[in-house]
Design a protein around this motif. Structure first.
Motif, PDB file in Angstrom:
ATOM      1  N   GLU A  33       6.112  -9.106  -5.965  1.00  0.00           N
ATOM      2  CA  GLU A  33       6.970  -8.185  -5.207  1.00  0.00           C
ATOM      3  C   GLU A  33       6.464  -6.756  -5.323  1.00  0.00           C
ATOM      4  OE1 GLU A  33       7.982 -10.355  -7.459  1.00  0.00           O
ATOM      5  OE2 GLU A  33       8.942 -11.871  -6.189  1.00  0.00           O
ATOM      6  N   GLN A  34       6.079  -6.354  -6.555  1.00  0.00           N
ATOM      7  CA  GLN A  34       5.551  -5.001  -6.744  1.00  0.00           C
ATOM      8  C   GLN A  34       4.258  -4.801  -5.965  1.00  0.00           C
ATOM      9  OE1 GLN A  34       5.135  -4.819 -10.992  1.00  0.00           O
ATOM     10  NE2 GLN A  34       7.145  -3.886 -11.301  1.00  0.00           N
ATOM     11  N   GLU A  35       3.415  -5.822  -5.989  1.00  0.00           N
ATOM     12  CA  GLU A  35       2.129  -5.718  -5.310  1.00  0.00           C
ATOM     13  C   GLU A  35       2.329  -5.479  -3.810  1.00  0.00           C
ATOM     14  OE1 GLU A  35      -2.153  -8.093  -5.161  1.00  0.00           O
ATOM     15  OE2 GLU A  35      -0.419  -8.961  -6.183  1.00  0.00           O
ATOM     16  N   LYS A  36       3.290  -6.176  -3.219  1.00  0.00           N
ATOM     17  CA  LYS A  36       3.564  -5.995  -1.784  1.00  0.00           C
ATOM     18  C   LYS A  36       4.055  -4.580  -1.505  1.00  0.00           C
ATOM     19  CE  LYS A  36       4.696 -10.835  -0.753  1.00  0.00           C
ATOM     20  NZ  LYS A  36       5.782 -11.762  -0.322  1.00  0.00           N
ATOM     21  N   VAL A  37       4.939  -4.079  -2.373  1.00  0.00           N
ATOM     22  CA  VAL A  37       5.493  -2.738  -2.180  1.00  0.00           C
ATOM     23  C   VAL A  37       4.404  -1.682  -2.308  1.00  0.00           C
ATOM     24  CG1 VAL A  37       7.030  -0.998  -3.167  1.00  0.00           C
ATOM     25  CG2 VAL A  37       7.823  -3.351  -2.915  1.00  0.00           C
ATOM     26  N   VAL A  38       3.613  -1.785  -3.381  1.00  0.00           N
ATOM     27  CA  VAL A  38       2.564  -0.789  -3.627  1.00  0.00           C
ATOM     28  C   VAL A  38       1.508  -0.836  -2.529  1.00  0.00           C
ATOM     29  CG1 VAL A  38       0.681  -0.139  -5.191  1.00  0.00           C
ATOM     30  CG2 VAL A  38       2.919  -0.726  -6.117  1.00  0.00           C
ATOM     31  N   GLU A  39       1.116  -2.043  -2.144  1.00  0.00           N
ATOM     32  CA  GLU A  39       0.097  -2.186  -1.101  1.00  0.00           C
ATOM     33  C   GLU A  39       0.588  -1.578   0.209  1.00  0.00           C
ATOM     34  OE1 GLU A  39      -3.650  -3.422   0.406  1.00  0.00           O
ATOM     35  OE2 GLU A  39      -2.848  -3.254  -1.630  1.00  0.00           O
ATOM     36  N   ALA A  40       1.853  -1.818   0.541  1.00  0.00           N
ATOM     37  CA  ALA A  40       2.400  -1.275   1.789  1.00  0.00           C
ATOM     38  C   ALA A  40       2.443   0.247   1.740  1.00  0.00           C
ATOM     39  CB  ALA A  40       3.800  -1.836   2.027  1.00  0.00           C
ATOM     40  N   ARG A  41       2.882   0.793   0.612  1.00  0.00           N
ATOM     41  CA  ARG A  41       2.953   2.255   0.491  1.00  0.00           C
ATOM     42  C   ARG A  41       1.560   2.878   0.557  1.00  0.00           C
ATOM     43  NH1 ARG A  41       7.157   2.388  -4.612  1.00  0.00           N
ATOM     44  NH2 ARG A  41       9.019   1.751  -3.453  1.00  0.00           N
ATOM     45  N   PHE A  42       0.601   2.217  -0.063  1.00  0.00           N
ATOM     46  CA  PHE A  42      -0.753   2.762  -0.037  1.00  0.00           C
ATOM     47  C   PHE A  42      -1.331   2.718   1.370  1.00  0.00           C
ATOM     48  CE2 PHE A  42      -5.297   1.754  -0.015  1.00  0.00           C
ATOM     49  CZ  PHE A  42      -5.779   2.976  -0.448  1.00  0.00           C
ATOM     50  N   ARG A  43      -1.146   1.599   2.057  1.00  0.00           N
ATOM     51  CA  ARG A  43      -1.711   1.459   3.390  1.00  0.00           C
ATOM     52  C   ARG A  43      -1.124   2.483   4.358  1.00  0.00           C
ATOM     53  NH1 ARG A  43      -6.342  -0.328   2.212  1.00  0.00           N
ATOM     54  NH2 ARG A  43      -6.303  -2.309   1.072  1.00  0.00           N
ATOM     55  N   GLU A  44       0.138   2.860   4.132  1.00  0.00           N
ATOM     56  CA  GLU A  44       0.773   3.843   5.007  1.00  0.00           C
ATOM     57  C   GLU A  44       0.057   5.187   4.952  1.00  0.00           C
ATOM     58  OE1 GLU A  44       4.793   4.100   3.801  1.00  0.00           O
ATOM     59  OE2 GLU A  44       5.391   2.169   4.668  1.00  0.00           O
ATOM     60  N   GLU A  45      -0.529   5.499   3.794  1.00  0.00           N
ATOM     61  CA  GLU A  45      -1.179   6.798   3.625  1.00  0.00           C
ATOM     62  C   GLU A  45      -2.594   6.631   3.082  1.00  0.00           C
ATOM     63  OE1 GLU A  45       1.450   9.084   1.189  1.00  0.00           O
ATOM     64  OE2 GLU A  45       2.761   9.570   2.871  1.00  0.00           O
ATOM     65  N   GLU A  46      -3.267   5.589   3.542  1.00  0.00           N
ATOM     66  CA  GLU A  46      -4.611   5.316   3.043  1.00  0.00           C
ATOM     67  C   GLU A  46      -5.552   6.482   3.313  1.00  0.00           C
ATOM     68  OE1 GLU A  46      -7.974   1.748   3.222  1.00  0.00           O
ATOM     69  OE2 GLU A  46      -6.166   1.654   4.453  1.00  0.00           O
ATOM     70  N   GLY A  47      -5.408   7.113   4.484  1.00  0.00           N
ATOM     71  CA  GLY A  47      -6.266   8.251   4.798  1.00  0.00           C
ATOM     72  C   GLY A  47      -6.067   9.406   3.842  1.00  0.00           C
ATOM     73  N   LYS A  48      -4.820   9.617   3.419  1.00  0.00           N
ATOM     74  CA  LYS A  48      -4.535  10.692   2.480  1.00  0.00           C
ATOM     75  C   LYS A  48      -5.197  10.439   1.126  1.00  0.00           C
ATOM     76  CE  LYS A  48      -0.371  12.378   2.305  1.00  0.00           C
ATOM     77  NZ  LYS A  48       1.080  12.548   2.026  1.00  0.00           N
ATOM     78  N   TRP A  49      -5.152   9.168   0.668  1.00  0.00           N
ATOM     79  CA  TRP A  49      -5.786   8.831  -0.606  1.00  0.00           C
ATOM     80  C   TRP A  49      -7.290   9.097  -0.544  1.00  0.00           C
ATOM     81  CZ3 TRP A  49      -3.394   8.000  -5.059  1.00  0.00           C
ATOM     82  CH2 TRP A  49      -2.055   7.591  -5.036  1.00  0.00           C
TER      83      TRP A  49
END
Length: 397
Positions: free
Chosen positions: A138-154
């Motif tokens: 569950e955490q992995e899905k949440v973190v992955e989704a949040r990261f993908r939303e701002e992948e360009g920023k990272w």
């Protein structure tokens, strides 16, 4: 050459990423002795056995430098690594029984034949990789989704960090502080106040290292630079040294801050909260932000009276006459961070008064707001979203 394995095949069978294997080669931790005619890496039994030891030590919590020291020591052999790993598995109890059974099988083979089949090593590494999950599904899905939303920023953050390192930027410089603020805010957005995700993230970096992360191409050197920049920023904030006005404020904004400081001193208030920013804008009165505030119904004298009434029930430290300025309240520091972000996005060299007012409204939406937004809403009956829109319209004219 038929017993040699290409990097893609090794990555697929062990569950590691090709990037991780490349990184191990770059730091001379696992460098294959064979190459194809085209220069592609080929891994033999010796490299696979060494990789088995690396993964076992990794799961025991060893850093990559510590692993290199262990592997270079003549006293450190594959049987010893397996024994250490077996002991750790028994302590943790959370790791799978399958991994322990396979490690027991390898240990038996080593005791009897002093060698072990490559297939068994591959199976063991695959199981190790499966158990090295630092997040729940569950955490992995949440973190992955949040990261993908701002992948360009990272990726932008990593590029900025590498640029600062290459330029040799001082860790206390304005550019390094901006980087640290951006990284810290990105991490806050990623974690979103979830203590369990925070713990899992820390565990991943402690055991797997930044190079194992899938977010961009985060290498150890870049990660360490960012951590140092964040540490220096946090220290500066703790010592109330984080806001070098000559660097981040335009002359007009410096005047707003100074007038806000002077007005709060006159009211015998010892901390510079968001109400000080509001007072400074109204006293200075020359900026677009001040004009929009007055047109929306804000009034200096009424604001001063409201501030005294509000803070009378929340005593502040007495004013220190020997101090050059009042200390910034935590909420004010956050507002200035948001204002600096706005200035950067607008490609401005410093914070203008309009950035301050917009940041006050941003902070209200983010964290509930302070005395300034309370006065704007309760004393003057101003609708904050409308005020924000009016300010944006005025700036564009």
């Amino acid at each position: 050459m038929s017993n040699l394995m290409r990097i893609g095949e090794l990555a697929q069978q062990t569950g590691l990423s090709i990037r991780t294997l490349h990184y191990y080669d770059e730091i001379n931790l696992l460098s294959p002795q064979h190459r194809t005619s085209a220069g592609h890496r080929l891994y033999g039994e010796a490299e696979i056995a060494r990789l088995q030891q690396i993964l076992s030590l990794r799961q025991l919590g060893f850093s990559l430098d510590e692993i290199r020291e262990c592997l270079e020591s003549p006293e450190f052999s594959l049987p010893k690594v397996i024994d250490l790993h077996r002991h750790r598995l028994r302590e943790q109890m959370a790791l799978s029984r399958t991994l322990l059974d396979r490690l027991n099988g390898i240990a038996t083979e080593l005791e009897t034949s002093q060698s072990v089949a490559v297939e068994r090593l591959i199976q063991t590494m695959e199981t190790i990789s499966m158990t090295q999950q630092y997040f729940t599904p569950e955490q992995e899905k949440v973190v992955e989704a949040r990261f993908r939303e701002e992948e360009g920023k990272w990726q932008d953050l990593l590029d900025r960090a590498r640029s600062e390192m290459e330029k040799g930027s001082d860790l206390t410089s304005l550019s390094a502080r901006r980087l640290a603020r951006s990284w810290r805010q990105a991490m806050k957005s990623l974690i979103c106040g979830d203590a369990q995700i925070y713990k899992s993230l820390i565990g991943m970096y402690q055991q797997a290292g930044p190079e194992a992360a899938s977010w961009g191409t985060l290498d150890t050197a870049t990660f360490e630079y960012i951590l140092k920049a964040v540490s220096f920023l946090s220290l500066a904030e703790e010592m109330d040294m984080v806001i070098p006005t000559a660097q981040i404020f335009t002359p007009q904004t410096q005047e707003v801050i100074q007038l806000g400081q002077d007005t709060l001193r006159q009211l015998d208030i010892g901390v510079f909260g968001t109400e000080g920013l509001l007072l400074g804008l109204l006293v200075q009165g020359k900026s677009i932000a001040a004009r929009v505030l007055v047109e929306a119904g804000a009034n200096l004298e009424a604001a001063k009276e409201a501030i005294v009434q509000i803070l009378a029930s929340h005593p502040t430290p007495p004013v220190d006459p020997s101090s050059d300025r009042l200390p910034y309240a935590p909420r004010t520091k956050r507002v200035i961070e948001l204002a600096l972000d706005r200035a950067e996005r607008g490609d401005r060299t410093g914070i203008v008064p309009e950035d301050l007012l917009l940041a006050i409204l941003d902070e209200a939406a983010e964290g509930g707001g302070g005395v300034a937004t309370h006065i704007l809403q309760e004393e003057f009956g101003i609708n904050l979203p409308n005020l924000q829109q009016q300010l944006r319209s005025a700036r564009s004219q």
